[in-house]
Design an enzyme around this catalytic site. Structure first.
Site, PDB file in Angstrom:
ATOM      1  N   HIS A   1       0.838  -1.192   0.000  1.00  0.00           N
ATOM      2  CA  HIS A   1       0.000   0.000   0.000  1.00  0.00           C
ATOM      3  C   HIS A   1       0.873   1.243   0.000  1.00  0.00           C
ATOM      4  CE1 HIS A   1      -3.280   2.729   0.909  1.00  0.00           C
ATOM      5  NE2 HIS A   1      -4.060   1.758   0.488  1.00  0.00           N
TER       6      HIS A   1
ATOM      7  N   ASP B   1      -8.003  -5.252  -0.652  1.00  0.00           N
ATOM      8  CA  ASP B   1      -8.447  -6.076  -1.776  1.00  0.00           C
ATOM      9  C   ASP B   1      -8.159  -7.560  -1.601  1.00  0.00           C
ATOM     10  OD1 ASP B   1      -9.687  -4.217  -3.446  1.00  0.00           O
ATOM     11  OD2 ASP B   1      -7.753  -3.420  -4.054  1.00  0.00           O
TER      12      ASP B   1
HETATM   13  N1  CMC Z   1       3.729  -7.470  -5.022  1.00  0.00           N
HETATM   14  C1  CMC Z   1       5.058  -7.507  -5.222  1.00  0.00           C
HETATM   15  N2  CMC Z   1       5.861  -6.464  -4.984  1.00  0.00           N
HETATM   16  C2  CMC Z   1       5.310  -5.344  -4.540  1.00  0.00           C
HETATM   17  C3  CMC Z   1       3.929  -5.240  -4.308  1.00  0.00           C
HETATM   18  C4  CMC Z   1       3.145  -6.362  -4.567  1.00  0.00           C
HETATM   19  N3  CMC Z   1       1.818  -6.320  -4.365  1.00  0.00           N
HETATM   20  N4  CMC Z   1       3.645  -4.012  -3.855  1.00  0.00           N
HETATM   21  C5  CMC Z   1       4.806  -3.362  -3.805  1.00  0.00           C
HETATM   22  N5  CMC Z   1       5.801  -4.163  -4.212  1.00  0.00           N
HETATM   23  C6  CMC Z   1       7.209  -3.838  -4.297  1.00  0.00           C
HETATM   24  C7  CMC Z   1       7.501  -3.090  -5.589  1.00  0.00           C
HETATM   25  O1  CMC Z   1       7.862  -3.952  -6.636  1.00  0.00           O
HETATM   26  C8  CMC Z   1       8.653  -2.225  -5.170  1.00  0.00           C
HETATM   27  O2  CMC Z   1       9.824  -2.996  -5.148  1.00  0.00           O
HETATM   28  P1  CMC Z   1      11.206  -2.410  -5.709  1.00  0.00           P
HETATM   29  O3  CMC Z   1      11.470  -1.214  -4.851  1.00  0.00           O
HETATM   30  O4  CMC Z   1      12.141  -3.535  -5.539  1.00  0.00           O
HETATM   31  O5  CMC Z   1      10.905  -2.040  -7.131  1.00  0.00           O
HETATM   32  C9  CMC Z   1       8.341  -1.862  -3.713  1.00  0.00           C
HETATM   33  O6  CMC Z   1       7.507  -2.930  -3.244  1.00  0.00           O
HETATM   34  C10 CMC Z   1       7.618  -0.551  -3.575  1.00  0.00           C
HETATM   35  O7  CMC Z   1       6.487  -0.558  -4.433  1.00  0.00           O
HETATM   36  P2  CMC Z   1       5.889   0.718  -5.132  1.00  0.00           P
HETATM   37  O8  CMC Z   1       5.142   0.317  -6.333  1.00  0.00           O
HETATM   38  O9  CMC Z   1       6.951   1.760  -5.303  1.00  0.00           O
HETATM   39  O10 CMC Z   1       4.949   1.241  -4.017  1.00  0.00           O
HETATM   40  P3  CMC Z   1       3.654   2.065  -4.289  1.00  0.00           P
HETATM   41  O11 CMC Z   1       3.419   2.848  -3.068  1.00  0.00           O
HETATM   42  O12 CMC Z   1       3.720   2.823  -5.554  1.00  0.00           O
HETATM   43  O13 CMC Z   1       2.621   0.877  -4.500  1.00  0.00           O
HETATM   44  C11 CMC Z   1       0.661  -0.308  -4.697  1.00  0.00           C
HETATM   45  C12 CMC Z   1       1.407   0.747  -3.877  1.00  0.00           C
HETATM   46  C13 CMC Z   1      -0.672  -0.551  -4.019  1.00  0.00           C
HETATM   47  C14 CMC Z   1       0.438   0.232  -6.108  1.00  0.00           C
HETATM   48  C15 CMC Z   1       1.495  -1.611  -4.745  1.00  0.00           C
HETATM   49  O14 CMC Z   1       1.727  -2.090  -3.446  1.00  0.00           O
HETATM   50  C16 CMC Z   1       0.828  -2.664  -5.611  1.00  0.00           C
HETATM   51  O15 CMC Z   1       1.016  -2.652  -6.836  1.00  0.00           O
HETATM   52  N6  CMC Z   1       0.044  -3.607  -4.983  1.00  0.00           N
HETATM   53  C17 CMC Z   1      -0.670  -4.582  -5.751  1.00  0.00           C
HETATM   54  C18 CMC Z   1      -1.964  -3.982  -6.267  1.00  0.00           C
HETATM   55  C19 CMC Z   1      -2.990  -3.840  -5.173  1.00  0.00           C
HETATM   56  O16 CMC Z   1      -3.187  -4.712  -4.351  1.00  0.00           O
HETATM   57  N7  CMC Z   1      -3.689  -2.687  -5.195  1.00  0.00           N
HETATM   58  C20 CMC Z   1      -4.708  -2.386  -4.227  1.00  0.00           C
HETATM   59  C21 CMC Z   1      -4.273  -1.258  -3.347  1.00  0.00           C
HETATM   60  S1  CMC Z   1      -5.331  -1.053  -1.909  1.00  0.00           S
HETATM   61  C22 CMC Z   1      -6.837  -0.594  -2.568  1.00  0.00           C
HETATM   62  C23 CMC Z   1      -6.876   0.791  -2.991  1.00  0.00           C
HETATM   63  O17 CMC Z   1      -6.739   1.704  -2.149  1.00  0.00           O
HETATM   64  O18 CMC Z   1      -7.092   1.014  -4.188  1.00  0.00           O
END
Ligand code: CMC
Length: 376
Positions: free
Chosen positions: A261, A312
């Protein structure tokens, strides 16, 4: 040309505005609507109460709650022109596209006073009341089920279930959906709410703001993740296979949906409540298959990536046990979040400031224009 400014990619950690609606404590894993902890709201209130709280800033009295219920019941039906548009949509259309297009169409056929009544609160209630009907109408048509009746005696959660399933839902099923609606109702400046506020900040109308928000929620990094969780579970035949399937995805640098998140550094409190409901519904239906798989997936993702579940992860397991098809999960998210979107839009109108950030230019340096005849 060029810029010295620091770019916050994805606007991460940028405080864009002040809001009185929702507070997230990402370190402690707490979510507060207008001062009330969502754990208390999930345990004791209803979606209607929460919608009232988000719109008016305080909990309703019994009379105010009864009045809102009556208002919702009276606002469920769609104009015939909108029903006609729904009937022309392909049965295999993506339900989020259907929702977005129908809300947009509703703006055209709705009387003006509904859309822009006092502070547009009439529009907020209208859209919240109508979303289950839109989804139910579309889904029933594609599934060959009979048309929806207005059912004014049903609560919002019960009506949503009835609209989608054409069955009389049990009190426990209604309770489960009510809790899910409460937990999804608002989440501060998430991407879709931000999109709604950006649209409203141009002084555009509430329906346009909600249309923007629905399109934004659709993406798998936001609301679409709950459907993708079920796709992952469908690949795992039993809990002892969770590790291999998750590791194979991680080896391909795929994200595991339902984890991680932008704001929470600990478990998303909504996931905690939904995990409990996934178990409760699983026990009642004597089917803990998904619950057991999700527990196994959680352990692997924590071990491999140190990531916590988000809202989710467990919602889809509950919806599936209630008999709801996967492609309606994100639309259900929308049917709840519309209360939060509209509360934010009303707040935006009250304290309006055009949302218009700047970009650091990294394109080519200034060029001399070459007439087309001289270009090689
Ligand atoms: N699976 C694998 N790796 C992950 C995941 C995941 N679900 N989430 C984050 N990471 C890793 C990502 O690859 C990155 O690693 P590195 O630094 O080595 O590249 C690190 O963690 C940081 O991730 P980020 O994308 O920079 O973090 P963010 O704050 O932009 O991402 C997120 C937040 C929700 C987009 C992400 O955690 C994600 O893609 N999760 C899966 C999709 C998901 O479940 N979305 C629902 C979010 S909650 C409902 C809502 O509010 O909409």
């Amino acid at each position: 040309m060029g810029s010295e400014s620091v770019v916050q990619r994805g606007l991460q950690d940028v405080v864009a505005l002040e809001s009185r609606i929702c507070f997230i404590d990402g370190k402690q894993g707490r979510l507060i609507y207008r001062g009330y902890d969502i754990r208390d709201l999930a345990a004791q209130s209803t979606f209607e109460e929460v919608a009232y709280l988000l719109w008016y800033g305080r909990l309703p009295t019994a009379a105010e709650l009864a009045s809102l219920r009556t208002t919702f019941a009276g606002l469920r039906a769609l104009p015939p022109q909108v029903t006609e548009i729904l009937d022309r949509m392909p049965k295999d259309a993506n339900p989020m596209d259907v929702l977005r297009t129908t809300v947009s169409a509703l703006a055209i056929f709705e009387p003006g006073e509904t859309k822009s009544g006092p502070s547009s609160i009439g529009g907020a209630q209208r859209l919240t009341a109508a979303l289950p009907t839109i989804l139910g109408h579309f889904h029933r048509r594609r599934a060959g089920l009979p048309a929806i009746r207005p059912r004014p005696e049903l609560s919002h959660a019960a009506y949503l279930l009835y609209a989608l399933l054409n069955a009389e839902p049990s009190p426990l099923d209604v309770n489960a959906i009510d809790v899910a609606l409460i937990l999804h109702a608002d989440h501060e400046l998430n991407a879709s709410t931000f999109a709604a506020r950006v649209t409203a900040s141009t002084l555009s109308d509430l329906y346009s703001a909600v249309t923007s928000a629905i399109g934004t929620l659709k993406g798998p990094l936001h609301g679409g993740a709950n459907e993708r969780v079920m796709e992952l579970l469908d690949e795992i035949p039993s809990p002892d296979r969770a590790e291999a399937v998750v590791q194979a995805r991680l080896a391909k640098h795929e994200r595991i949906m339902g984890f991680g998140h932008r704001v929470y550094r600990v478990e998303d409190p909504r996931a905690t409540v939904l995990r409990e409901w996934s178990r409760k519904i699983g026990e009642e239906k004597k089917d803990l298959h998904y619950y057991d798989l999700l527990r196994a997936v959680e352990l692997v993702v924590m071990k491999e990536k140190g990531l916590y579940p988000n809202v989710d992860l467990y919602s889809g397991s509950i919806y599936t046990l209630l008999g709801i098809p996967h492609d309606l999960f994100t639309p259900i998210f929308a049917a709840s979040r519309v209360s939060g979107w509209t509360a934010h839009v009303l707040e935006e109108y009250d304290d309006l400031r055009l949302i218009r950030p700047t970009a650091a230019y990294v394109g080519p340096p200034e060029q001399r224009y070459v007439p087309i005849a001289e270009r090689k």
